[in-house]
Write a protein that holds these residues in place. Sequence first.
Motif, PDB file in Angstrom:
ATOM      1  N   VAL A 263      45.737   1.439 -66.061  1.00  0.00           N
ATOM      2  CA  VAL A 263      46.339   1.994 -66.124  1.00  0.00           C
ATOM      3  C   VAL A 263      47.941   2.465 -66.579  1.00  0.00           C
ATOM      4  O   VAL A 263      48.657   1.492 -66.292  1.00  0.00           O
ATOM      5  N   SER A 264      48.165   3.630 -67.239  1.00  0.00           N
ATOM      6  CA  SER A 264      49.562   3.953 -68.164  1.00  0.00           C
ATOM      7  C   SER A 264      50.630   4.022 -67.035  1.00  0.00           C
ATOM      8  O   SER A 264      51.906   3.278 -67.078  1.00  0.00           O
ATOM      9  N   ILE A 265      50.979   4.325 -65.996  1.00  0.00           N
ATOM     10  CA  ILE A 265      51.846   4.475 -65.392  1.00  0.00           C
ATOM     11  C   ILE A 265      52.035   4.244 -63.553  1.00  0.00           C
ATOM     12  O   ILE A 265      50.720   4.410 -62.830  1.00  0.00           O
ATOM     13  N   GLY A 266      52.517   3.636 -62.562  1.00  0.00           N
ATOM     14  CA  GLY A 266      52.076   3.424 -61.919  1.00  0.00           C
ATOM     15  C   GLY A 266      53.456   4.301 -60.624  1.00  0.00           C
ATOM     16  O   GLY A 266      54.954   3.541 -61.328  1.00  0.00           O
ATOM     17  N   ILE A 267      53.350   5.091 -59.930  1.00  0.00           N
ATOM     18  CA  ILE A 267      54.149   5.546 -59.135  1.00  0.00           C
ATOM     19  C   ILE A 267      54.744   4.649 -57.635  1.00  0.00           C
ATOM     20  O   ILE A 267      53.506   5.135 -56.931  1.00  0.00           O
ATOM     21  N   VAL A 268      55.629   4.342 -57.176  1.00  0.00           N
ATOM     22  CA  VAL A 268      55.617   3.675 -57.070  1.00  0.00           C
ATOM     23  C   VAL A 268      55.997   4.300 -55.372  1.00  0.00           C
ATOM     24  O   VAL A 268      56.845   5.924 -54.809  1.00  0.00           O
ATOM     25  N   THR A 269      55.103   3.771 -53.930  1.00  0.00           N
ATOM     26  CA  THR A 269      55.360   4.539 -53.239  1.00  0.00           C
ATOM     27  C   THR A 269      55.986   4.030 -52.270  1.00  0.00           C
ATOM     28  O   THR A 269      57.268   4.668 -50.630  1.00  0.00           O
ATOM     29  N   ALA A 270      56.946   3.151 -51.840  1.00  0.00           N
ATOM     30  CA  ALA A 270      57.235   1.882 -51.202  1.00  0.00           C
ATOM     31  C   ALA A 270      57.731   0.524 -52.458  1.00  0.00           C
ATOM     32  O   ALA A 270      57.297   0.209 -52.976  1.00  0.00           O
ATOM     33  N   ILE A 271      59.030   0.055 -52.208  1.00  0.00           N
ATOM     34  CA  ILE A 271      59.631  -0.814 -52.150  1.00  0.00           C
ATOM     35  C   ILE A 271      59.331  -2.290 -51.136  1.00  0.00           C
ATOM     36  O   ILE A 271      60.310  -1.745 -49.903  1.00  0.00           O
ATOM     37  N   ALA A 272      58.753  -3.137 -51.218  1.00  0.00           N
ATOM     38  CA  ALA A 272      58.623  -4.035 -50.614  1.00  0.00           C
ATOM     39  C   ALA A 272      60.161  -4.916 -50.213  1.00  0.00           C
ATOM     40  O   ALA A 272      60.324  -5.184 -51.583  1.00  0.00           O
ATOM     41  N   ALA A 273      61.393  -5.186 -49.164  1.00  0.00           N
ATOM     42  CA  ALA A 273      62.000  -5.909 -49.649  1.00  0.00           C
ATOM     43  C   ALA A 273      62.052  -7.513 -48.776  1.00  0.00           C
ATOM     44  O   ALA A 273      61.489  -7.967 -48.165  1.00  0.00           O
ATOM     45  N   PRO A 274      62.852  -8.369 -49.855  1.00  0.00           N
ATOM     46  CA  PRO A 274      62.693  -9.640 -49.310  1.00  0.00           C
ATOM     47  C   PRO A 274      63.396 -10.524 -47.916  1.00  0.00           C
ATOM     48  O   PRO A 274      64.930  -9.528 -47.773  1.00  0.00           O
ATOM     49  N   ALA A 275      63.372 -11.281 -47.848  1.00  0.00           N
ATOM     50  CA  ALA A 275      64.019 -12.094 -46.830  1.00  0.00           C
ATOM     51  C   ALA A 275      64.057 -13.657 -47.485  1.00  0.00           C
ATOM     52  O   ALA A 275      63.572 -14.276 -47.585  1.00  0.00           O
ATOM     53  N   SER A 276      65.526 -14.296 -47.832  1.00  0.00           N
ATOM     54  CA  SER A 276      65.357 -15.485 -48.422  1.00  0.00           C
ATOM     55  C   SER A 276      66.356 -16.481 -47.060  1.00  0.00           C
ATOM     56  O   SER A 276      66.665 -16.180 -46.214  1.00  0.00           O
ATOM     57  N   ILE A 277      65.235 -17.660 -47.492  1.00  0.00           N
ATOM     58  CA  ILE A 277      65.843 -18.280 -46.246  1.00  0.00           C
ATOM     59  C   ILE A 277      66.134 -19.582 -46.449  1.00  0.00           C
ATOM     60  O   ILE A 277      65.439 -20.012 -47.729  1.00  0.00           O
ATOM     61  N   LYS A 278      66.963 -20.120 -46.095  1.00  0.00           N
ATOM     62  CA  LYS A 278      67.562 -21.872 -46.832  1.00  0.00           C
ATOM     63  C   LYS A 278      67.226 -22.591 -45.736  1.00  0.00           C
ATOM     64  O   LYS A 278      67.487 -22.841 -44.649  1.00  0.00           O
ATOM     65  N   LEU A 379      65.957 -31.181 -39.094  1.00  0.00           N
ATOM     66  CA  LEU A 379      66.017 -30.079 -39.329  1.00  0.00           C
ATOM     67  C   LEU A 379      67.674 -29.817 -39.581  1.00  0.00           C
ATOM     68  O   LEU A 379      68.137 -28.917 -38.320  1.00  0.00           O
ATOM     69  N   SER A 380      68.734 -29.588 -40.458  1.00  0.00           N
ATOM     70  CA  SER A 380      69.923 -29.611 -40.301  1.00  0.00           C
ATOM     71  C   SER A 380      70.206 -27.903 -40.498  1.00  0.00           C
ATOM     72  O   SER A 380      71.456 -27.720 -39.819  1.00  0.00           O
ATOM     73  N   GLU A 381      69.491 -26.976 -40.668  1.00  0.00           N
ATOM     74  CA  GLU A 381      70.123 -25.804 -41.399  1.00  0.00           C
ATOM     75  C   GLU A 381      67.445 -25.321 -41.349  1.00  0.00           C
ATOM     76  O   GLU A 381      67.475 -25.881 -41.776  1.00  0.00           O
ATOM     77  N   PHE A 382      68.782 -23.900 -40.968  1.00  0.00           N
ATOM     78  CA  PHE A 382      67.645 -23.094 -41.014  1.00  0.00           C
ATOM     79  C   PHE A 382      68.173 -21.595 -41.026  1.00  0.00           C
ATOM     80  O   PHE A 382      68.601 -21.224 -39.546  1.00  0.00           O
ATOM     81  N   ASN A 383      68.633 -21.037 -42.313  1.00  0.00           N
ATOM     82  CA  ASN A 383      69.413 -20.061 -42.003  1.00  0.00           C
ATOM     83  C   ASN A 383      68.494 -18.648 -43.259  1.00  0.00           C
ATOM     84  O   ASN A 383      67.904 -18.971 -44.042  1.00  0.00           O
ATOM     85  N   ILE A 384      68.629 -17.949 -42.307  1.00  0.00           N
ATOM     86  CA  ILE A 384      67.956 -16.337 -43.286  1.00  0.00           C
ATOM     87  C   ILE A 384      69.103 -15.857 -44.083  1.00  0.00           C
ATOM     88  O   ILE A 384      69.996 -15.623 -43.364  1.00  0.00           O
ATOM     89  N   ILE A 385      69.275 -15.972 -45.745  1.00  0.00           N
ATOM     90  CA  ILE A 385      70.578 -16.036 -46.076  1.00  0.00           C
ATOM     91  C   ILE A 385      70.154 -14.362 -46.058  1.00  0.00           C
ATOM     92  O   ILE A 385      71.927 -13.482 -46.221  1.00  0.00           O
ATOM     93  N   ASN A 386      69.359 -13.368 -46.371  1.00  0.00           N
ATOM     94  CA  ASN A 386      69.674 -12.192 -45.822  1.00  0.00           C
ATOM     95  C   ASN A 386      67.786 -11.629 -45.465  1.00  0.00           C
ATOM     96  O   ASN A 386      67.250 -12.564 -45.860  1.00  0.00           O
ATOM     97  N   GLN A 387      67.937 -10.510 -44.562  1.00  0.00           N
ATOM     98  CA  GLN A 387      66.999 -10.056 -44.551  1.00  0.00           C
ATOM     99  C   GLN A 387      67.245  -8.503 -45.310  1.00  0.00           C
ATOM    100  O   GLN A 387      67.130  -7.741 -43.514  1.00  0.00           O
ATOM    101  N   ASP A 388      66.437  -7.788 -46.206  1.00  0.00           N
ATOM    102  CA  ASP A 388      66.479  -6.569 -46.048  1.00  0.00           C
ATOM    103  C   ASP A 388      65.166  -6.045 -45.788  1.00  0.00           C
ATOM    104  O   ASP A 388      64.668  -6.264 -46.171  1.00  0.00           O
TER     105      ASP A 388
END
Length: 465
Positions: A263-278, A379-388
């Motif tokens: 397929v030549s072109i992808g037309i994006v209907t949505a953007i999935a956002a990440p959550a980053s965990i430390k 478990l000395s750290e469980f931190n959600i760095i970002n959650q967009d």
Amino acid sequence: MSMRFSYSHSLPLVFLFVFCSIPTILTRHNEDPTAKTMHDFSGYPVDEPPHSFISNSLSVDAQTLQKQINELSTFSDTSSPSVTRVLYTEKDVLARRYIKNLMGLAGLSVREDAVGNIFGRWDGFEPELTAVATGSHIDAIPYSGKYDGVVGVLGAIEAINALKRSGFKPKRSLEIILFTSEEPTRFGISCLGSRLLAGDVALAKALKTTVDGQNISFLDAARSAGYARDEDNLSSVFLKKGSYSAFVELHIEQGPILEEEGVSIGIVTAIAAPASIKVDFEGNGGHAGAVLMPNRNDAGLAAAELALAVEKHVLESGSVDTVGTVGILELHPGAINSIPSKSHLKIDTRDIDEKRRNVVIQKIHESAITIARKRKVTLSEFNIINQDPPVLSEKSIIEAMEAASKELNLTQKFMISRAYHDSLFMARWLWCMHALMERCWNSRDPALPPKLGTCMVVHIEKKSS
């Protein structure tokens, strides 16, 4: 609140056209159902051939465009074919200068903000109208390819050049944005420039004390590149209300779907956002031979078990759109004959459904607690760095992209974009502005107009050659 988009045929069509190796386009207005839309955007009647954009051909200089992509790739700290271009380094500064020069040659007025977001503007026929923006980034993670982000910047410049050569004159101003630091390579923050443009107050404050891996502060690095010279307050970067009515980003696909399906072109209907965990575990070290297995509190095995738990929870989400990655797993002291006393993980999980993604995060947290208890480590750290939050593309722009693809006889596919892009934060800003204006108008503020033509975003992806 009603929305109207008068530009829905021109810029999207040229953007698709730029990357499809088609020499010319001839659009006959008597066969074009969007002719009225084109008239609204361009400011010229479609039934007057001497001034009609519709009757003109669009010619893209593909050879020069590819040459520019190749030239930009030489501003790199690694040798070809890889590209390494890290924020505010010498190569980044030289690449920025190259882009500003091309913007100037295209007749655009160029400006920069305090963190180095670069703007090239083509004033429209009615410059008081809110502008339509496009763009991407040119910074590159170590050993990346030469097309990532770059096609959205150089392609935008060539799109405007093609419009100018055709005789088109926009009603709304068109603006190209080169976003600063889409990649998190140096300061660990993705989409730094677009986050600030979208008004991220917490980030503007945090950057005053942010340092890189060499303990160089963000502000010192910015000043070494010629930015943030006279100010520590980065709120000057925030976009003002009414800056843009829409934003479009052209990007290569960073996955195999389009290529595999032909397929030549992808037309994006949505953007999935990440959550980053430390995540950090702490156990007891010891000699690999001297400490017997029943007596171990191995932080490394706790990390390994959690990595497998991430995969398990993602696969059990019930959706192919849920993904999770343990991108960093570090052990201390890092010797082959030493039991790890500490382990460090960074986890990326994404989904187009924010609630489903957050359920996965909760399950990962529960697993980390259970693993620590079972293996008698801390478990000395469980931190959600970002959650967009993820975002949806605006329907009217999706339809414009679909119409442009069909006119060019290109196959297209509606798809989700799962990579971080500046579009995510431009969409957030546009949506917030729309919501704010709607609330203000509903409260009958006489200073505000009754309608606001705005949108979320569409991000086009195309496979690289």
